[in-house]
Design a protein around this motif. Structure first.
Motif, PDB file in Angstrom:
ATOM      1  N   UNK A   1      -2.859   0.146 -12.931  1.00 28.91           N
ATOM      2  CA  UNK A   1      -1.915  -0.934 -12.965  1.00 28.91           C
ATOM      3  C   UNK A   1      -0.822  -0.650 -13.653  1.00 28.91           C
ATOM      4  N   UNK A   2      -0.831   0.373 -14.637  1.00 30.95           N
ATOM      5  CA  UNK A   2       0.318   1.015 -15.349  1.00 30.95           C
ATOM      6  C   UNK A   2       1.201   1.752 -14.718  1.00 30.95           C
ATOM      7  N   UNK A   3       0.523   2.444 -13.554  1.00 32.57           N
ATOM      8  CA  UNK A   3       1.444   3.189 -12.574  1.00 32.57           C
ATOM      9  C   UNK A   3       1.992   2.502 -11.351  1.00 32.57           C
ATOM     10  N   UNK A   4       1.113   1.393 -11.095  1.00 33.08           N
ATOM     11  CA  UNK A   4       1.873   0.545  -9.894  1.00 33.08           C
ATOM     12  C   UNK A   4       1.297  -0.595  -9.858  1.00 33.08           C
ATOM     13  N   UNK A   5       1.922  -1.335 -11.071  1.00 33.04           N
ATOM     14  CA  UNK A   5       1.585  -2.792 -11.128  1.00 33.04           C
ATOM     15  C   UNK A   5       2.416  -3.651 -10.111  1.00 33.04           C
ATOM     16  N   UNK A   6       3.509  -3.619  -9.844  1.00 35.26           N
ATOM     17  CA  UNK A   6       4.417  -4.420  -8.886  1.00 35.26           C
ATOM     18  C   UNK A   6       3.668  -4.266  -7.341  1.00 35.26           C
TER      19      UNK A   6
ATOM     20  N   UNK B   1       0.874  -1.154  -0.125  1.00 36.68           N
ATOM     21  CA  UNK B   1       0.032   0.146   0.110  1.00 36.68           C
ATOM     22  C   UNK B   1       0.982   1.393   0.121  1.00 36.68           C
ATOM     23  N   UNK B   2       1.854   1.283   0.972  1.00 37.63           N
ATOM     24  CA  UNK B   2       2.829   2.335   1.000  1.00 37.63           C
ATOM     25  C   UNK B   2       3.550   2.601  -0.557  1.00 37.63           C
ATOM     26  N   UNK B   3       4.003   1.499  -0.978  1.00 34.08           N
ATOM     27  CA  UNK B   3       4.678   1.778  -2.359  1.00 34.08           C
ATOM     28  C   UNK B   3       3.582   2.190  -3.499  1.00 34.08           C
ATOM     29  N   UNK B   4       2.293   1.851  -3.316  1.00 34.92           N
ATOM     30  CA  UNK B   4       1.363   2.235  -4.335  1.00 34.92           C
ATOM     31  C   UNK B   4       1.280   3.559  -4.234  1.00 34.92           C
TER      32      UNK B   4
ATOM     33  N   UNK C   1       3.316   5.979  -3.058  1.00 31.23           N
ATOM     34  CA  UNK C   1       4.405   6.649  -3.380  1.00 31.23           C
ATOM     35  C   UNK C   1       4.587   6.693  -4.833  1.00 31.23           C
ATOM     36  N   UNK C   2       4.083   5.516  -5.648  1.00 30.84           N
ATOM     37  CA  UNK C   2       4.049   5.495  -7.104  1.00 30.84           C
ATOM     38  C   UNK C   2       3.003   6.408  -7.659  1.00 30.84           C
ATOM     39  N   UNK C   3       1.862   6.492  -7.174  1.00 31.67           N
ATOM     40  CA  UNK C   3       0.974   7.260  -7.541  1.00 31.67           C
ATOM     41  C   UNK C   3       1.524   9.006  -7.444  1.00 31.67           C
ATOM     42  N   UNK C   4       1.968   9.073  -6.215  1.00 34.03           N
ATOM     43  CA  UNK C   4       2.510  10.829  -6.032  1.00 34.03           C
ATOM     44  C   UNK C   4       3.819  10.778  -6.842  1.00 34.03           C
ATOM     45  N   UNK C   5       4.406   9.809  -7.330  1.00 30.78           N
ATOM     46  CA  UNK C   5       5.688  10.252  -8.063  1.00 30.78           C
ATOM     47  C   UNK C   5       5.102  10.405  -9.734  1.00 30.78           C
ATOM     48  N   UNK C   6       4.151   9.466 -10.024  1.00 27.40           N
ATOM     49  CA  UNK C   6       3.716   9.869 -11.357  1.00 27.40           C
ATOM     50  C   UNK C   6       3.043  11.045 -11.420  1.00 27.40           C
ATOM     51  N   UNK C   7       2.149  11.511 -10.421  1.00 28.63           N
ATOM     52  CA  UNK C   7       1.536  12.794 -10.511  1.00 28.63           C
ATOM     53  C   UNK C   7       2.384  13.895 -10.592  1.00 28.63           C
ATOM     54  N   UNK C   8       3.480  13.774 -10.010  1.00 30.24           N
ATOM     55  CA  UNK C   8       4.910  14.773  -9.985  1.00 30.24           C
ATOM     56  C   UNK C   8       5.377  14.698 -11.255  1.00 30.24           C
ATOM     57  N   UNK C   9       6.045  13.691 -11.575  1.00 29.33           N
ATOM     58  CA  UNK C   9       6.857  13.535 -12.874  1.00 29.33           C
ATOM     59  C   UNK C   9       5.972  13.733 -14.039  1.00 29.33           C
ATOM     60  N   UNK C  10       4.752  13.100 -14.037  1.00 27.33           N
ATOM     61  CA  UNK C  10       3.775  12.784 -15.294  1.00 27.33           C
ATOM     62  C   UNK C  10       4.781  12.458 -16.418  1.00 27.33           C
ATOM     63  N   UNK C  11       4.940  10.942 -16.190  1.00 25.57           N
ATOM     64  CA  UNK C  11       6.018  10.477 -17.442  1.00 25.57           C
ATOM     65  C   UNK C  11       5.313  10.096 -18.653  1.00 25.57           C
ATOM     66  N   UNK C  12       3.886   9.885 -18.547  1.00 25.49           N
ATOM     67  CA  UNK C  12       3.064   9.496 -19.447  1.00 25.49           C
ATOM     68  C   UNK C  12       2.860  10.581 -20.480  1.00 25.49           C
ATOM     69  N   UNK C  13       3.862  11.209 -21.207  1.00 24.26           N
ATOM     70  CA  UNK C  13       3.675  12.447 -22.187  1.00 24.26           C
ATOM     71  C   UNK C  13       3.382  11.744 -23.336  1.00 24.26           C
ATOM     72  N   UNK C  14       2.529  12.682 -24.099  1.00 20.06           N
ATOM     73  CA  UNK C  14       2.285  12.359 -25.516  1.00 20.06           C
ATOM     74  C   UNK C  14       1.855  13.591 -26.081  1.00 20.06           C
ATOM     75  N   UNK C  15       1.648  13.863 -27.345  1.00 16.49           N
ATOM     76  CA  UNK C  15       1.296  14.741 -28.069  1.00 16.49           C
ATOM     77  C   UNK C  15       2.101  16.279 -27.592  1.00 16.49           C
ATOM     78  N   UNK C  16       3.435  15.969 -27.838  1.00 17.81           N
ATOM     79  CA  UNK C  16       4.282  16.911 -27.350  1.00 17.81           C
ATOM     80  C   UNK C  16       4.474  17.918 -28.562  1.00 17.81           C
ATOM     81  N   UNK C  17       3.750  18.985 -28.767  1.00 20.56           N
ATOM     82  CA  UNK C  17       3.568  19.881 -29.936  1.00 20.56           C
ATOM     83  C   UNK C  17       4.333  20.945 -29.716  1.00 20.56           C
TER      84      UNK C  17
END
Length: 544
Positions: free
Chosen positions: A216-221, A182-185, A187-203
């Protein structure tokens, strides 16, 4: 030369009916000296012994032990052929009665000989069985012998090994793993929301958009770790509710597997609030990142998703019944210790339910359209602000303003107030997103949507446009920014020529493959067998 002929009563060991394979009982009265009532009573008593203590006791009556050299050798070979007693524990006993030889043999397994000595076995025969057999009371003598053997077996204490601390340790380990997941999940959610790695449409070098991910794509493990932790908790809870698992070496899984399924289903229900909390946290962080509102009644959306996927839950339940039925079959339980099977069944059931809940969590999300309306700053990776239309005259270029006036396009302006405050902001810090209303209005030269239809008289070219075929241009399309012109000619339909198309057919050869089914037992049609124990020849025998 005349060969010796075996007596007519001689029955090879392979031909002695195995009662466990035949009908799941314990008595094989080949010599036909026991009444049906006695057989029923013996089977009931031995079944009670096996259920409470795990020991196995077989009763066999035969006319003769020929061709083996002695009744003792016959008893030992029959014991090991059938495998009386649990494998690895060897807690089986065979009561063999040879009528013609007037011989009684009690064969004990390796695990019994240290608890019931050969002298004690001889005493049982002399005091409980022989007196009745001398009076031709085979029923009473056999009942006396079985009762005495069963009583002594029930007094044997299992090896001094406590299983309860092991299962308690598994439960504590599961709690730690689940909390860590749960703690790891989080942290994964917070990290994704801060770094926003799922970038597309870079115009542009100023802004980018994101693609909303399933959890599950953010915190599968981490979520799989939570499922494993809950599975370990389920093992401990099942052992706590099933007292035999903490005290007995041998567990009767076939009699309690439905209870195991119910316990694990209950644990899955208890874990639903945990998964709902994870879902709520994920959606709250996601909507905050997108600067939008949290969906209303998330609990209702979560519950609806579960109801819509009840067919999947039913499929999981049916699959679990099938898998558990295989694991508790005699051919499996005779080879694998029952405690390992107990742990495996509990873990499989619990994790199956947890993976169903993970599937539900992944299907609860926000609308993708929300992400398409939001742009993020490349520098600080925070949402940009959309500028008011009143500022368009300040930041739009003249061609862009002209496109808006012509009705060919609209524009949306985005700027990051954090990186570029109003006092220092200029056009190079603003992303201009065009919304082209008329695709044909985009100029091929300057690429602005400033093209309009015009008459030939409005052309700025000194020469006429060349003919196309035999037709002259009838109008032009003129860019109001760079005044690039394109002639428009009248439509002339092209002649259609006949053509033949040869279709090619493709042959597909189908191949079939056969799968060899795993043999989970012997070729017998019975549903049970002895546990696979063995004997070194311990026990005793006597004539009557």
């Amino acid at each position: 030369m005349i060969l010796p002929i075996a007596p007519l009563w001689a029955i090879p060991i392979r031909d002695i009916p195995n009662p466990r394979k035949l009908n799941g009982t314990w008595v094989s009265d080949v010599a036909n000296i026991l009444s049906a009532e006695t057989e029923s009573r013996l089977n009931q008593r031995i079944s009670q012994l096996e259920s409470r203590h795990g020991s196995e006791l077989a009763v066999v009556t035969i006319p003769d032990t020929v061709p083996l050299p002695s009744p003792k050798a016959y008893a030992t070979e029959l014991f090991n052929t059938w495998g009386i007693g649990k494998r690895g524990i060897d807690n089986g006993v065979l009561l063999l009665i040879s009528v013609k030889e007037r011989r009684i043999e009690i064969e004990t397994g390796r695990g019994i000989t240290s608890q019931i000595s050969n002298d004690q076995v001889a005493q049982i025969i002399e005091t409980k069985i022989k007196p009745e057999f001398k009076l031709q009371k085979f029923d009473q003598g056999t009942i006396n012998g079985v009762e005495e053997i069963a009583s002594r077996l029930e007094q044997i204490r299992t090896p001094n090994f406590a299983f309860a601390p092991i299962y308690n340790g598994i439960g504590i380990f599961g709690v730690a793993i689940a909390l860590g997941g749960i703690t790891w999940t989080v942290l994964k959610i917070n990290s994704w929301c801060q770094l926003l790695p799922s970038v597309y449409n870079l115009q542009s070098p100023l802004v980018f958009q994101i693609k909303i991910q399933q959890l599950h794509q953010v915190a599968n493990a981490p979520m799989r770790l939570i499922a494993f932790g809950v599975g370990a908790i389920a093992i401990s809870a099942s052992a706590l509710l099933w007292q035999d698992s903490a005290t007995g070496w041998v567990l009767q899984l076939d009699r309690h597997f439905l209870a195991l399924l119910m316990i694990n289903a209950a644990i899955a229900l208890i874990s639903i609030p945990m998964w709902f909390g994870i879902t709520y946290y994920w959606l709250a962080k996601l909507t905050k990142t997108l600067s939008t509102n949290l969906p209303h009644q998330i609990w209702k959306l979560f519950g609806t998703t579960i109801l819509k996927n009840l067919w999947l839950l039913l499929s999981i339940q049916c699959s679990l019944l099938f898998v558990v039925a295989i694991l508790i079959s005699p051919s499996i339980t005779s080879w694998i210790p029952s405690h390992l099977l107990f742990i495996a069944i509990s873990l499989i059931c619990a994790m199956s339910y947890q993976f169903f809940l993970i599937y539900v969590v992944n299907n609860v999300s926000v609308d993708d359209k929300i992400a398409l309306e939001q742009y993020f700053c490349v520098t600080c990776r925070t949402p940009t602000q959309r500028l008011d239309e009143a500022l368009f005259d300040t930041y739009l270029s003249k061609p862009e303003q002209l496109a808006v006036q012509l009705g060919n396009a609209t524009y949306s302006l985005y700027s990051c107030d954090r990186c570029h405050p109003v006092t220092t902001r200029d056009r190079q810090h603003i992303y201009c997103h065009p919304n082209i209303l008329k695709e044909e209005s985009v100029c091929a030269k300057c690429h602005y949507p400033t093209v309009i239809a015009a008459d030939l008289k409005q052309s700025r070219k000194p020469k006429k446009f060349p003919k196309q075929g035999s037709k002259n241009a009838i109008s032009i399309r003129q860019c109001q920014n760079c005044f690039h012109e394109q002639p428009v000619y009248p439509y002339v339909p092209q002649p259609v020529s006949s053509s033949y198309y040869s279709g090619s057919s493709t042959d597909y050869s189908s191949s079939s493959s056969s799968y060899d089914s795993y043999d989970y037992g012997s070729s017998s049609s019975s549903s049970s067998d002895f546990g696979g124990g063995s004997s070194d020849g311990g026990g005793s025998g006597s004539d009557w």
